[in-house]
Design a protein around this motif. Structure first.
Motif, PDB file in Angstrom:
ATOM      1  N   UNK A 202     -12.287   8.953  -4.137  1.00  0.00           N
ATOM      2  CA  UNK A 202     -11.672   7.454  -3.806  1.00  0.00           C
ATOM      3  C   UNK A 202     -12.573   6.370  -4.665  1.00  0.00           C
ATOM      4  N   UNK A 203     -13.641   6.484  -4.673  1.00  0.00           N
ATOM      5  CA  UNK A 203     -14.290   5.495  -5.761  1.00  0.00           C
ATOM      6  C   UNK A 203     -14.272   3.954  -4.973  1.00  0.00           C
ATOM      7  N   UNK A 204     -14.492   3.128  -5.780  1.00  0.00           N
ATOM      8  CA  UNK A 204     -14.381   1.652  -5.096  1.00  0.00           C
ATOM      9  C   UNK A 204     -13.820   0.966  -6.197  1.00  0.00           C
ATOM     10  N   UNK A 205     -13.311  -0.365  -5.791  1.00  0.00           N
ATOM     11  CA  UNK A 205     -12.876  -1.421  -6.655  1.00  0.00           C
ATOM     12  C   UNK A 205     -13.842  -2.534  -6.528  1.00  0.00           C
TER      13      UNK A 205
ATOM     14  N   UNK B 221      -3.472  -7.487  -2.367  1.00  0.00           N
ATOM     15  CA  UNK B 221      -3.938  -6.843  -1.175  1.00  0.00           C
ATOM     16  C   UNK B 221      -2.874  -6.727   0.004  1.00  0.00           C
ATOM     17  N   UNK B 222      -2.182  -8.020   0.140  1.00  0.00           N
ATOM     18  CA  UNK B 222      -1.199  -8.084   1.109  1.00  0.00           C
ATOM     19  C   UNK B 222      -0.202  -7.670   0.926  1.00  0.00           C
ATOM     20  N   UNK B 223       0.210  -7.382  -0.389  1.00  0.00           N
ATOM     21  CA  UNK B 223       1.765  -6.658  -0.786  1.00  0.00           C
ATOM     22  C   UNK B 223       1.554  -5.072  -0.353  1.00  0.00           C
ATOM     23  N   UNK B 224       0.503  -4.720  -1.010  1.00  0.00           N
ATOM     24  CA  UNK B 224       0.085  -3.112  -0.688  1.00  0.00           C
ATOM     25  C   UNK B 224      -1.245  -2.598  -0.450  1.00  0.00           C
ATOM     26  N   UNK B 225      -1.691  -3.026   0.889  1.00  0.00           N
ATOM     27  CA  UNK B 225      -3.074  -2.548   1.053  1.00  0.00           C
ATOM     28  C   UNK B 225      -3.523  -1.106   0.641  1.00  0.00           C
ATOM     29  N   UNK B 226      -2.537   0.018   0.838  1.00  0.00           N
ATOM     30  CA  UNK B 226      -2.673   1.319   0.888  1.00  0.00           C
ATOM     31  C   UNK B 226      -3.265   1.489  -0.652  1.00  0.00           C
ATOM     32  N   UNK B 227      -3.172   0.534  -1.465  1.00  0.00           N
ATOM     33  CA  UNK B 227      -3.718   0.817  -3.040  1.00  0.00           C
ATOM     34  C   UNK B 227      -5.416   0.673  -2.921  1.00  0.00           C
ATOM     35  N   UNK B 228      -5.842   0.171  -1.873  1.00  0.00           N
ATOM     36  CA  UNK B 228      -7.436   0.101  -1.727  1.00  0.00           C
ATOM     37  C   UNK B 228      -8.108   0.783  -0.687  1.00  0.00           C
ATOM     38  N   UNK B 229      -9.484   0.985  -0.934  1.00  0.00           N
ATOM     39  CA  UNK B 229     -10.134   1.492   0.062  1.00  0.00           C
ATOM     40  C   UNK B 229     -11.584   0.838   0.306  1.00  0.00           C
ATOM     41  N   UNK B 230     -12.502   1.028  -0.653  1.00  0.00           N
ATOM     42  CA  UNK B 230     -13.838   0.211  -0.523  1.00  0.00           C
ATOM     43  C   UNK B 230     -13.522  -0.947  -1.728  1.00  0.00           C
ATOM     44  N   UNK B 231     -14.035  -2.132  -1.106  1.00  0.00           N
ATOM     45  CA  UNK B 231     -13.801  -3.212  -2.153  1.00  0.00           C
ATOM     46  C   UNK B 231     -15.451  -3.842  -2.420  1.00  0.00           C
ATOM     47  N   UNK B 232     -15.827  -3.776  -3.445  1.00  0.00           N
ATOM     48  CA  UNK B 232     -16.935  -4.463  -3.617  1.00  0.00           C
ATOM     49  C   UNK B 232     -16.863  -6.035  -4.268  1.00  0.00           C
ATOM     50  N   UNK B 233     -17.551  -6.972  -3.561  1.00  0.00           N
ATOM     51  CA  UNK B 233     -17.378  -8.447  -4.160  1.00  0.00           C
ATOM     52  C   UNK B 233     -18.537  -9.233  -4.043  1.00  0.00           C
ATOM     53  N   UNK B 234     -18.640 -10.388  -4.952  1.00  0.00           N
ATOM     54  CA  UNK B 234     -19.795 -11.362  -4.662  1.00  0.00           C
ATOM     55  C   UNK B 234     -19.540 -12.022  -3.307  1.00  0.00           C
ATOM     56  N   UNK B 235     -20.705 -12.804  -2.931  1.00  0.00           N
ATOM     57  CA  UNK B 235     -20.664 -13.075  -1.595  1.00  0.00           C
ATOM     58  C   UNK B 235     -19.420 -14.207  -1.089  1.00  0.00           C
ATOM     59  N   UNK B 236     -19.118 -15.165  -1.911  1.00  0.00           N
ATOM     60  CA  UNK B 236     -17.922 -16.094  -1.496  1.00  0.00           C
ATOM     61  C   UNK B 236     -16.836 -15.288  -1.508  1.00  0.00           C
TER      62      UNK B 236
END
Ligand code: ATP
Ligand code: MG
Length: 332
Positions: free
Chosen positions: A166-169, A211-226
């Motif tokens: 599945x990888x990540x976003x 994300x709110x329109x279709x959360x099923x598109x995502x699994x693991x999400x990598x983000x900066x702090x804020x």
């Protein structure tokens, strides 16, 4: 082998939900040595220190820490505690459960948020009566470390689908913050490429719509702090309530687990707080300490109770914290 776990109830409903989580841990065939420590408004009033040095040292030396919440002193408590456990990543799952009213019942995502830099490590200055500035900090080393963690997380099948493919976003704003988010993006994608982990990217503003329109598109999400802070709160809104969301601050040889919610002063002291977030934080603690099977047992028990009841008031029921906790323990 016994695990030394520092237990910090803190203020407000922390004093109700943390004992519930400890009760669940005690019901399992895992050897813990719990060490109680203080932090928050109450201890500050008494001693002048929201995070006493003993608490900091205990957390720094423990195998893991379970924390509840702190009121007014939250920033003085949680920021140093994250430093005490040397945390570089904040793990925040947001999953909707059957039986719980959710805006998006199909939501099942995990945010991996950079936990040491970005604007939160930045330096703020008041340069004149009219002008304030903030310096944002992004290093290649912290970006790569987060990415390494994300790759391991995905490779170990710990993402929502359990599928390493599945990888990540990675969510960022490198089109505008070309230097800082540009560096972050480049390093994260480079590590994924080196390790053969599938990674795609989203501009964080577009992501906040998708994300709110279709959360099923995502699994693991990598983000900066804020971005991770804000976007994971957005995801929290999709799954139906603060009382459900656990989190982990993972360090190199230590970690701290805490519900996402705060002290909930409006219901504190009444014995009606939802213990789910704290209990799921304890499940993350179990997994971190290598008790993956027990962690899953706790999740299954919680899921069963959420689906069949009893439920606390925030979920439309009228059960107490103790009744919900007993129901979870019962299922174990
Ligand atoms: P703090 O300043 O400590 O964050 P807060 O007023 O922001 O306190 P939160 O704990 O963040 O309160 O939660 C916001 C609201 O969500 C609470 O007032 C409460 O009604 C509800 N809430 C949060 N956690 C729980 C829980 N575990 N059980 C039931 N309701 C909760
Ligand atoms: Mg709050």
């Amino acid at each position: 082998m016994s695990h030394e776990v520092v237990v910090i109830e803190g203020d407000g409903i922390g004093r109700e939900v943390v004992p519930a989580a400890v009760e669940v841990l005690e019901a399992l065939p895992v050897d813990f040595e719990f060490v109680e420590a203080e932090a928050g408004d109450a201890v500050e009033e008494r001693t002048g220190a929201a995070l006493p040095a003993e608490t900091y040292d205990l957390a720094a030396d423990a195998d893991a820490t379970l924390f509840g919440a702190a009121g007014e002193t939250a920033a003085d408590v949680i920021l140093p505690l994250r430093e005490a456990v040397d945390s570089f990543v904040n793990v925040r799952p947001a999953k909707a459960y059957p039986g719980v009213d959710a805006v998006r019942p199909e939501t099942d995502v995990v945010f991996l948020r950079e936990n040491t830099e970005g604007v939160y490590a930045g330096h703020e200055d008041r340069l004149s009566d009219d002008l304030s500035t903030l310096t944002r900090v992004v290093t290649s080393s912290a970006s790569r470390e987060l990415a390494e963690y994300a790759c391991e997380f995905v490779e170990d099948g710990r993402g929502p689908s359990g599928d390493p493919d599945e990888g990540f976003t990675v969510a960022h704003k490198a089109n505008v913050m070309r230097e800082t988010d540009g560096r972050f993006r480049e390093e994260v994608l480079a590590v994924a490429d080196e390790r053969g982990v599938d990674a795609d990217e989203e501009l964080m503003d577009a992501f906040a719509t998708k994300l709110p329109l279709d959360p099923t598109q995502y699994g693991v999400i990598v983000c900066p702090n804020l971005a991770g802070d804000v976007l994971s709160d957005l995801a929290a809104g999709l799954v139906g309530g603060l009382g459900l969301l656990p989190s982990a601050n993972i360090g190199h040889d230590n970690a701290l687990f805490e519900p996402v919610h705060g002290t909930a002063p409006d219901i504190a002291g009444e014995g009606i707080a939802n213990p789910t977030a704290a209990i799921l934080s304890a499940a993350m603690l179990l997994e971190y300490l290598g008790h993956v099977e027990e962690g899953q047992r706790v999740r299954d028990a919680v899921e069963g109770v959420l689906s069949d009841g009893p439920r606390t008031g925030d979920l439309g029921g009228d059960a107490t914290t103790d009744e919900v906790t007993a129901a979870v323990v019962d299922r174990l």
